[in-house]
Design a protein around this motif. Structure first.
Motif, PDB file in Angstrom:
ATOM      1  N   UNK A   1       0.845  -1.197   0.000  1.00 36.95           N
ATOM      2  CA  UNK A   1       0.000   0.000   0.000  1.00 36.95           C
ATOM      3  C   UNK A   1       0.880   1.247   0.000  1.00 36.95           C
ATOM      4  N   UNK A   2       0.652   2.138  -0.925  1.00 37.91           N
ATOM      5  CA  UNK A   2       1.458   3.346  -1.055  1.00 37.91           C
ATOM      6  C   UNK A   2       2.758   3.142  -1.808  1.00 37.91           C
ATOM      7  N   UNK A   3       3.144   1.874  -2.022  1.00 33.19           N
ATOM      8  CA  UNK A   3       4.380   1.564  -2.750  1.00 33.19           C
ATOM      9  C   UNK A   3       4.080   1.085  -4.169  1.00 33.19           C
ATOM     10  N   UNK A   4       2.880   0.573  -4.375  1.00 32.09           N
ATOM     11  CA  UNK A   4       2.472   0.043  -5.672  1.00 32.09           C
ATOM     12  C   UNK A   4       0.988   0.330  -5.863  1.00 32.09           C
ATOM     13  N   UNK A   5       0.547   0.339  -7.093  1.00 33.01           N
ATOM     14  CA  UNK A   5      -0.881   0.407  -7.395  1.00 33.01           C
ATOM     15  C   UNK A   5      -1.444  -1.003  -7.297  1.00 33.01           C
ATOM     16  N   UNK A   6      -2.403  -1.196  -6.394  1.00 32.66           N
ATOM     17  CA  UNK A   6      -2.978  -2.517  -6.155  1.00 32.66           C
ATOM     18  C   UNK A   6      -4.270  -2.635  -6.952  1.00 32.66           C
ATOM     19  N   UNK A   7      -4.408  -3.724  -7.713  1.00 33.17           N
ATOM     20  CA  UNK A   7      -5.629  -3.905  -8.492  1.00 33.17           C
ATOM     21  C   UNK A   7      -6.091  -5.349  -8.478  1.00 33.17           C
ATOM     22  N   UNK A   8      -7.398  -5.537  -8.259  1.00 36.63           N
ATOM     23  CA  UNK A   8      -8.047  -6.845  -8.232  1.00 36.63           C
ATOM     24  C   UNK A   8      -9.302  -6.771  -9.092  1.00 36.63           C
ATOM     25  N   UNK A   9      -9.870  -7.936  -9.377  1.00 33.99           N
ATOM     26  CA  UNK A   9     -11.226  -7.915  -9.906  1.00 33.99           C
ATOM     27  C   UNK A   9     -12.201  -7.645  -8.751  1.00 33.99           C
ATOM     28  N   UNK A  10     -13.373  -7.178  -9.100  1.00 31.85           N
ATOM     29  CA  UNK A  10     -14.326  -6.722  -8.080  1.00 31.85           C
ATOM     30  C   UNK A  10     -14.743  -7.854  -7.130  1.00 31.85           C
ATOM     31  N   UNK A  11     -14.952  -9.043  -7.695  1.00 30.80           N
ATOM     32  CA  UNK A  11     -15.358 -10.166  -6.842  1.00 30.80           C
ATOM     33  C   UNK A  11     -14.262 -10.495  -5.820  1.00 30.80           C
ATOM     34  N   UNK A  12     -13.025 -10.425  -6.261  1.00 30.89           N
ATOM     35  CA  UNK A  12     -11.921 -10.724  -5.343  1.00 30.89           C
ATOM     36  C   UNK A  12     -11.871  -9.694  -4.215  1.00 30.89           C
ATOM     37  N   UNK A  13     -12.021  -8.434  -4.567  1.00 33.85           N
ATOM     38  CA  UNK A  13     -12.037  -7.410  -3.520  1.00 33.85           C
ATOM     39  C   UNK A  13     -13.176  -7.645  -2.548  1.00 33.85           C
ATOM     40  N   UNK A  14     -14.359  -7.950  -3.073  1.00 34.60           N
ATOM     41  CA  UNK A  14     -15.516  -8.151  -2.201  1.00 34.60           C
ATOM     42  C   UNK A  14     -15.353  -9.400  -1.336  1.00 34.60           C
ATOM     43  N   UNK A  15     -14.724 -10.428  -1.892  1.00 38.47           N
ATOM     44  CA  UNK A  15     -14.498 -11.650  -1.126  1.00 38.47           C
ATOM     45  C   UNK A  15     -13.502 -11.406  -0.002  1.00 38.47           C
TER      46      UNK A  15
ATOM     47  N   UNK B   1      -9.061  -7.255 -17.943  1.00 34.52           N
ATOM     48  CA  UNK B   1      -8.322  -5.997 -17.998  1.00 34.52           C
ATOM     49  C   UNK B   1      -6.979  -6.246 -18.669  1.00 34.52           C
ATOM     50  N   UNK B   2      -6.667  -5.449 -19.677  1.00 35.27           N
ATOM     51  CA  UNK B   2      -5.355  -5.524 -20.317  1.00 35.27           C
ATOM     52  C   UNK B   2      -4.470  -4.422 -19.778  1.00 35.27           C
ATOM     53  N   UNK B   3      -3.321  -4.811 -19.249  1.00 30.05           N
ATOM     54  CA  UNK B   3      -2.342  -3.863 -18.742  1.00 30.05           C
ATOM     55  C   UNK B   3      -1.208  -3.728 -19.757  1.00 30.05           C
ATOM     56  N   UNK B   4      -0.862  -2.510 -20.083  1.00 30.62           N
ATOM     57  CA  UNK B   4       0.280  -2.243 -20.956  1.00 30.62           C
ATOM     58  C   UNK B   4       1.437  -1.799 -20.073  1.00 30.62           C
ATOM     59  N   UNK B   5       2.387  -2.702 -19.851  1.00 22.79           N
ATOM     60  CA  UNK B   5       3.515  -2.401 -18.979  1.00 22.79           C
ATOM     61  C   UNK B   5       4.632  -1.681 -19.724  1.00 22.79           C
ATOM     62  N   UNK B   6       4.475  -1.552 -21.038  1.00 20.76           N
ATOM     63  CA  UNK B   6       5.526  -0.961 -21.873  1.00 20.76           C
ATOM     64  C   UNK B   6       6.241  -2.063 -22.619  1.00 20.76           C
ATOM     65  N   UNK B   7       5.850  -2.278 -23.878  1.00 17.23           N
ATOM     66  CA  UNK B   7       6.444  -3.353 -24.663  1.00 17.23           C
ATOM     67  C   UNK B   7       5.971  -4.725 -24.254  1.00 17.23           C
ATOM     68  N   UNK B   8       5.044  -4.793 -23.336  1.00 11.78           N
ATOM     69  CA  UNK B   8       4.512  -6.086 -22.871  1.00 11.78           C
ATOM     70  C   UNK B   8       3.075  -5.899 -22.409  1.00 11.78           C
ATOM     71  N   UNK B   9       2.176  -6.658 -23.011  1.00 18.38           N
ATOM     72  CA  UNK B   9       0.776  -6.667 -22.591  1.00 18.38           C
ATOM     73  C   UNK B   9       0.550  -7.829 -21.623  1.00 18.38           C
ATOM     74  N   UNK B  10      -0.178  -7.550 -20.561  1.00 20.58           N
ATOM     75  CA  UNK B  10      -0.557  -8.566 -19.583  1.00 20.58           C
ATOM     76  C   UNK B  10      -2.065  -8.483 -19.394  1.00 20.58           C
ATOM     77  N   UNK B  11      -2.740  -9.609 -19.483  1.00 20.80           N
ATOM     78  CA  UNK B  11      -4.185  -9.639 -19.321  1.00 20.80           C
ATOM     79  C   UNK B  11      -4.551 -10.269 -17.978  1.00 20.80           C
ATOM     80  N   UNK B  12      -5.370  -9.554 -17.218  1.00 22.92           N
ATOM     81  CA  UNK B  12      -5.958 -10.087 -16.005  1.00 22.92           C
ATOM     82  C   UNK B  12      -7.360 -10.563 -16.370  1.00 22.92           C
TER      83      UNK B  12
END
Length: 309
Positions: free
Chosen positions: A97-111, A150-161
């Motif tokens: 927390x505060x060191x990285x952007x944290x991201x989950x799918x909504x169900x995971x957050x709610x769980x 969600x598709x994340x573009x990390x720069x020269x690399x796509x990652x799909x959640x």
């Protein structure tokens, strides 16, 4: 989640010495010593940012992962996501927390919001090593949530959640690298471990064996070449196929006995030794019973499973 023998095993501490690349800029911190509650973790580099997949259990483990991610990132922004909310995969997220952007799918957050405190109490009862890892654990909400994909573009690399639950948990997600054909699957797939079916009624009965089978087929349809499991060795698509066959065979057997009027406890008594005997080298056989009881509760939906995409 992999806690069945945690009381009698070594402390679930990540060993950073095993860190290695499985593709250019795709790093794995592996479950190399096969200690229960130590998962496989990932750090994925892009030109602009770096994504961490799972934290390990507790602040000490998560701090090691964060420190290594910072070292690899060399000033690039960090992101954190979890394959699912279970303690050994994500109960170190507060360190980020505060060191990285944290991201989950909504169900995971709610769980996590709904079940996190209960799982924290449960796991603290698994012995002093585990309880020590969970000292001062706190829960924080993610910075971002998504629905579906969600598709994340990390720069020269796509990652799909990709949201996959409910299966092993309500909020399962996979982390898919389409160019490299690498997929992080969390506890949807293990190696050398009986599939972990966290069926704990009445407190938690959201695991769904029928949907889990369908999810495994969805993952296999991506065509992965490298499967990063929740626990155990990393391998190829055959690991997904082994898990699918195991669950489908169990579901069919349980369904047939239930349909013929056999009581739940008798189904467990008949099937458990047979299923254990088929996989004598797999660890954590106590998960067989919970799997049988899960399928008995939900039934085996052959039509839904067989017509799965």
């Amino acid at each position: 989640m992999s806690e069945q023998n945690a009381v009698s095993n070594p402390a679930p501490i990540i060993d950073m010495a095993g860190l290695h690349e499985i593709a250019n800029g795709v790093w794995i911190i592996p479950d190399q010593h096969r200690i229960p509650l130590v998962p496989n973790l990932g750090i994925i580099e892009g030109e602009r940012s770096v994504l961490v997949v799972d934290t390990g259990m507790g602040r000490e483990n998560a701090r090691k992962v964060l420190d290594k991610a910072r070292e690899i990132a060399k000033g690039r922004p960090l992101f954190l996501t979890l394959t699912h909310f279970h303690p050994e995969h994500g109960f170190g997220h507060q360190v980020f927390a505060g060191e990285a952007t944290i991201l989950y799918n909504r169900r995971q957050r709610d769980e996590l919001r709904a079940k996190g405190p209960g799982y924290l109490d449960m796991f603290r009862g698994f012995g002093e090593h585990v309880a020590k890892c969970l000292v001062d654990v706190q829960f924080v909400d993610p910075d971002l949530v998504y629905d579906g994909r969600l598709t994340m573009e990390l720069g020269g690399r796509a990652v799909e959640l990709i949201e996959m639950g409910p299966a092993h948990s309500m909020g399962d997600q996979v982390v898919w690298l389409p160019e490299e054909k690498v997929v992080f699957v969390g506890d949807l797939v293990e190696t050398g471990v009986f599939p972990i079916v966290p069926f704990f009624p009445p407190d938690d009965a959201d695991v769904n064996g029928n949907k889990w089978i369908r999810v495994l087929r969805r993952i296999a349809a991506l065509g992965p070449k490298t499967v990063v499991t929740g626990h155990g060795d990393i391998g190829g698509i055959e690991l997904i196929q082994i898990a699918e066959r195991y669950l489908a065979d169990m579901g069919r057997q349980v369904g047939a006995l239930k349909d013929s009027g056999v009581a739940e406890d008798d189904v467990v008594a008949r099937l458990e030794p047979v299923i254990r005997g088929r996989h004598p080298d797999w660890r954590e056989p106590n998960w067989v019973e919970s799997g049988i009881r899960c399928f008995y509760a939900t039934g085996y939906d052959a039509d839904a499973v067989e017509t799965a995409p």
